[in-house]
Design an enzyme around this catalytic site. Structure first.
Site, PDB file in Angstrom:
ATOM      1  N   ARG A  44       0.834  -1.216   0.000  1.00 58.19           N
ATOM      2  CA  ARG A  44       0.000   0.000   0.000  1.00 58.19           C
ATOM      3  C   ARG A  44       0.858   1.250   0.000  1.00 58.19           C
ATOM      4  O   ARG A  44       0.537   2.226  -0.678  1.00 58.19           O
ATOM      5  CB  ARG A  44      -0.958   0.009   1.199  1.00 58.19           C
ATOM      6  CG  ARG A  44      -1.596   1.385   1.419  1.00 58.19           C
ATOM      7  CD  ARG A  44      -2.822   1.389   2.324  1.00 58.19           C
ATOM      8  NE  ARG A  44      -2.703   0.599   3.518  1.00 58.19           N
ATOM      9  CZ  ARG A  44      -1.929   0.898   4.575  1.00 58.19           C
ATOM     10  NH1 ARG A  44      -1.182   1.992   4.568  1.00 58.19           N
ATOM     11  NH2 ARG A  44      -1.898   0.098   5.616  1.00 58.19           N
ATOM     12  N   TYR A  96     -14.957  19.768 -13.814  1.00 57.22           N
ATOM     13  CA  TYR A  96     -15.335  18.366 -14.040  1.00 57.22           C
ATOM     14  C   TYR A  96     -16.369  17.961 -12.981  1.00 57.22           C
ATOM     15  O   TYR A  96     -16.131  18.135 -11.780  1.00 57.22           O
ATOM     16  CB  TYR A  96     -14.099  17.465 -13.959  1.00 57.22           C
ATOM     17  CG  TYR A  96     -14.461  16.008 -14.023  1.00 57.22           C
ATOM     18  CD1 TYR A  96     -14.912  15.433 -15.204  1.00 57.22           C
ATOM     19  CD2 TYR A  96     -14.404  15.207 -12.886  1.00 57.22           C
ATOM     20  CE1 TYR A  96     -15.284  14.101 -15.253  1.00 57.22           C
ATOM     21  CE2 TYR A  96     -14.768  13.873 -12.931  1.00 57.22           C
ATOM     22  CZ  TYR A  96     -15.207  13.333 -14.114  1.00 57.22           C
ATOM     23  OH  TYR A  96     -15.584  12.016 -14.170  1.00 57.22           O
ATOM     24  N   ASP A 167      -6.058  20.852 -13.422  1.00 58.86           N
ATOM     25  CA  ASP A 167      -6.512  19.571 -13.990  1.00 58.86           C
ATOM     26  C   ASP A 167      -6.111  19.583 -15.467  1.00 58.86           C
ATOM     27  O   ASP A 167      -6.682  20.327 -16.271  1.00 58.86           O
ATOM     28  CB  ASP A 167      -8.032  19.448 -13.815  1.00 58.86           C
ATOM     29  CG  ASP A 167      -8.558  18.084 -14.262  1.00 58.86           C
ATOM     30  OD1 ASP A 167      -7.894  17.417 -15.074  1.00 58.86           O
ATOM     31  OD2 ASP A 167      -9.664  17.708 -13.807  1.00 58.86           O
ATOM     32  N   LYS A 192      -7.845   8.539 -18.963  1.00 61.20           N
ATOM     33  CA  LYS A 192      -8.061   9.173 -20.269  1.00 61.20           C
ATOM     34  C   LYS A 192      -6.815   8.999 -21.148  1.00 61.20           C
ATOM     35  O   LYS A 192      -6.459   7.890 -21.468  1.00 61.20           O
ATOM     36  CB  LYS A 192      -8.451  10.642 -20.060  1.00 61.20           C
ATOM     37  CG  LYS A 192      -9.498  10.848 -18.936  1.00 61.20           C
ATOM     38  CD  LYS A 192     -10.844  10.227 -19.224  1.00 61.20           C
ATOM     39  CE  LYS A 192     -11.788  10.193 -18.028  1.00 61.20           C
ATOM     40  NZ  LYS A 192     -12.024  11.447 -17.344  1.00 61.20           N
TER      41      LYS A 192
HETATM   42  C1  LIG Z   1     -12.419  11.836 -16.038  1.00 56.68           C
HETATM   43  C2  LIG Z   1     -11.956  13.114 -15.454  1.00 56.68           C
HETATM   44  C3  LIG Z   1     -11.677  13.232 -14.084  1.00 56.68           C
HETATM   45  C4  LIG Z   1     -11.905  12.112 -13.097  1.00 56.68           C
HETATM   46  O1  LIG Z   1     -11.157  10.979 -13.345  1.00 56.68           O
HETATM   47  P1  LIG Z   1     -11.648   9.466 -13.033  1.00 56.68           P
HETATM   48  O2  LIG Z   1     -10.472   8.669 -13.446  1.00 56.68           O
HETATM   49  O3  LIG Z   1     -12.891   9.221 -13.818  1.00 56.68           O
HETATM   50  O4  LIG Z   1     -11.921   9.393 -11.560  1.00 56.68           O
HETATM   51  C5  LIG Z   1     -11.195  14.455 -13.623  1.00 56.68           C
HETATM   52  N1  LIG Z   1     -11.039  15.513 -14.453  1.00 56.68           N
HETATM   53  C6  LIG Z   1     -11.312  15.424 -15.766  1.00 56.68           C
HETATM   54  C7  LIG Z   1     -11.116  16.621 -16.624  1.00 56.68           C
HETATM   55  C8  LIG Z   1     -11.781  14.239 -16.302  1.00 56.68           C
HETATM   56  O5  LIG Z   1     -12.081  14.182 -17.617  1.00 56.68           O
END
Ligand SMILES: *Cc1c(COP(=O)(O)O)cnc(C)c1O
Length: 373
Positions: A44, A96, A167, A192
């Site tokens: 962990r 988001y 982000d 992503k």
């Molecule tokens: C998908 C996404 C997130 C969150 O990520 P997860 O892996 O789905 O928890 C945060 N910010 C943006 C811009 C995203 O597209």
């Protein structure tokens, strides 16, 4: 000589291990390690595959260290959890939605939050309070691909001694490096572009320096325990090796498609920062190396006309998420629910790595079919 991103992506996340000398770092599934000088302790708190992934992500973002999590949301939550209770947070009005829900619901009574238009620097400046501890930006934003000026916002934050987190999920480190523009922290949903194949969930934070905020985030990762499995870290480090070339092709394909759609009569607007018609195209060009693979458009008609167009497509899959090799499309308002401010005819595209002519032909046949009905 500092290495270029293509080289970092291939070598920095591939730790060499002794013994049989494999060229590719093996997956270390062991949750525990023999007590010895220099050995890891427990799965962990640390794992060789997670270490390798953190190393390559830190280098790609020109940061000092990275911390990987089991999802993008878990990574974002670690930042909010690291703030002293009662702190004030400034976040984008089009944040988001998963992270917005955290701030509004999970942190209600713990953090004070104001959602502001991050494109309006005056509005941002006047929203600061003495208790403001964090400014959060997301650029390009979802779903209108709005651009926030990271340099200018970082200057505001530095003057007020407030941390700035960005982000960077829509851009990827190949398209934009917020730490070099003055941000303190970067977040990626590695679900992503970093993963890039729509087959794993993950998140990562990267820091510019070892601040007290970062020390707190690291202990939230290790003690909180929302960590990715060794398998996921392995596959992410593997995906990162092709990320620079994938991002080039995503951006190239997206620019072709944006230009094509802009010239198509049934499409009434195209939101892509690479188009000179985008209101912040020039700003985008000063902080992004290319314009990424995401865009939105307005389809002429109502929600059901828009749905009929999407249903007719063969290569674009009607699904949420983004950043995979396959092209995805969705009508955002349908996903965001009844209280959304997104227009009902707004479509978001994640342009994949298929040949752009095939993608354009697919869009053209669906548009023609809808026109002839
Ligand atoms: C998908 C996404 C997130 C969150 O990520 P997860 O892996 O789905 O928890 C945060 N910010 C943006 C811009 C995203 O597209």
């Amino acid at each position: 000589m500092p290495l270029q991103p293509e080289t970092i992506a291939i070598h920095a996340g591939n730790e060499h291990v002794a013994g049989e000398h494999p060229v590719i770092q093996p997956i270390t599934l062991s949750t525990t390690f023999r007590h010895e000088e220099g050995a890891l302790l427990y799965g962990r708190t640390d794992n060789p595959n997670r270490r390798a992934l953190e190393k390559v992500m830190a280098q790609l973002e020109a940061g000092l260290e990275a911390a990987c999590f089991s999802s993008g949301n878990a990574a974002g939550m670690a930042v909010f959890q690291a703030l002293p209770p009662g702190s004030h947070v400034l976040a984008p009005d089009d944040m988001y939605h998963g992270l917005r829900l955290q701030l509004k619901n999970l942190f209600a009574g713990i953090l004070e939050v104001d959602f502001v238009d991050m494109c309006d620097l005056e509005a941002l400046r006047s929203a600061f309070r003495p208790e403001t501890a964090l400014v959060w930006v997301e650029t390009p934003s979802n779903p209108l691909l709005k651009i926030s000026d990271i340099r200018a916002i970082s200057q505001l934050c530095q003057a007020k001694k407030v941390a700035l987190a960005c982000d960077n999920t829509f851009a990827s480190p190949l398209v934009q490096q917020p730490l070099l523009l003055g941000a303190d922290l970067v977040l990626h949903s590695s679900t992503k572009y970093i993963g890039g194949h729509s087959d794993l969930t993950g998140g990562v934070l990267i820091t510019a320096e070892k601040s007290p905020l970062w020390e707190k985030i690291r202990s939230i990762q290790q003690i909180g325990g929302a960590v990715p499995a060794p398998f996921d870290c392995y596959f992410l480090a593997r995906s990162v090796k092709t990320l620079p070339y994938r991002m080039r092709a995503h951006a190239e394909n997206a620019l072709c498609i944006a230009r094509f759609l802009e010239a198509t009569p049934s499409i009434t607007a195209v939101y892509y920062p690479g188009l000179p018609s985008h209101p912040q195209h020039e700003l985008a060009a000063t902080q992004m190396r290319s314009f990424g693979g995401m865009m939105s458009l307005l389809f002429e008609g109502d929600a059901s006309d828009t749905d009929a167009f999407i249903a007719r497509l063969q290569l674009f899959t009607n699904a949420t998420s983004l950043g995979g090799v396959e092209s995805l499309i969705e009508r955002r308002a349908a996903v965001e629910g009844p209280d959304t401010k997104t227009p009902e005819n707004l479509i978001r595209l994640s342009v994949g790595l298929e040949h752009p002519e095939d993608l354009m032909n697919d869009l053209a046949q669906a548009i023609n079919h809808c026109k002839n009905k």
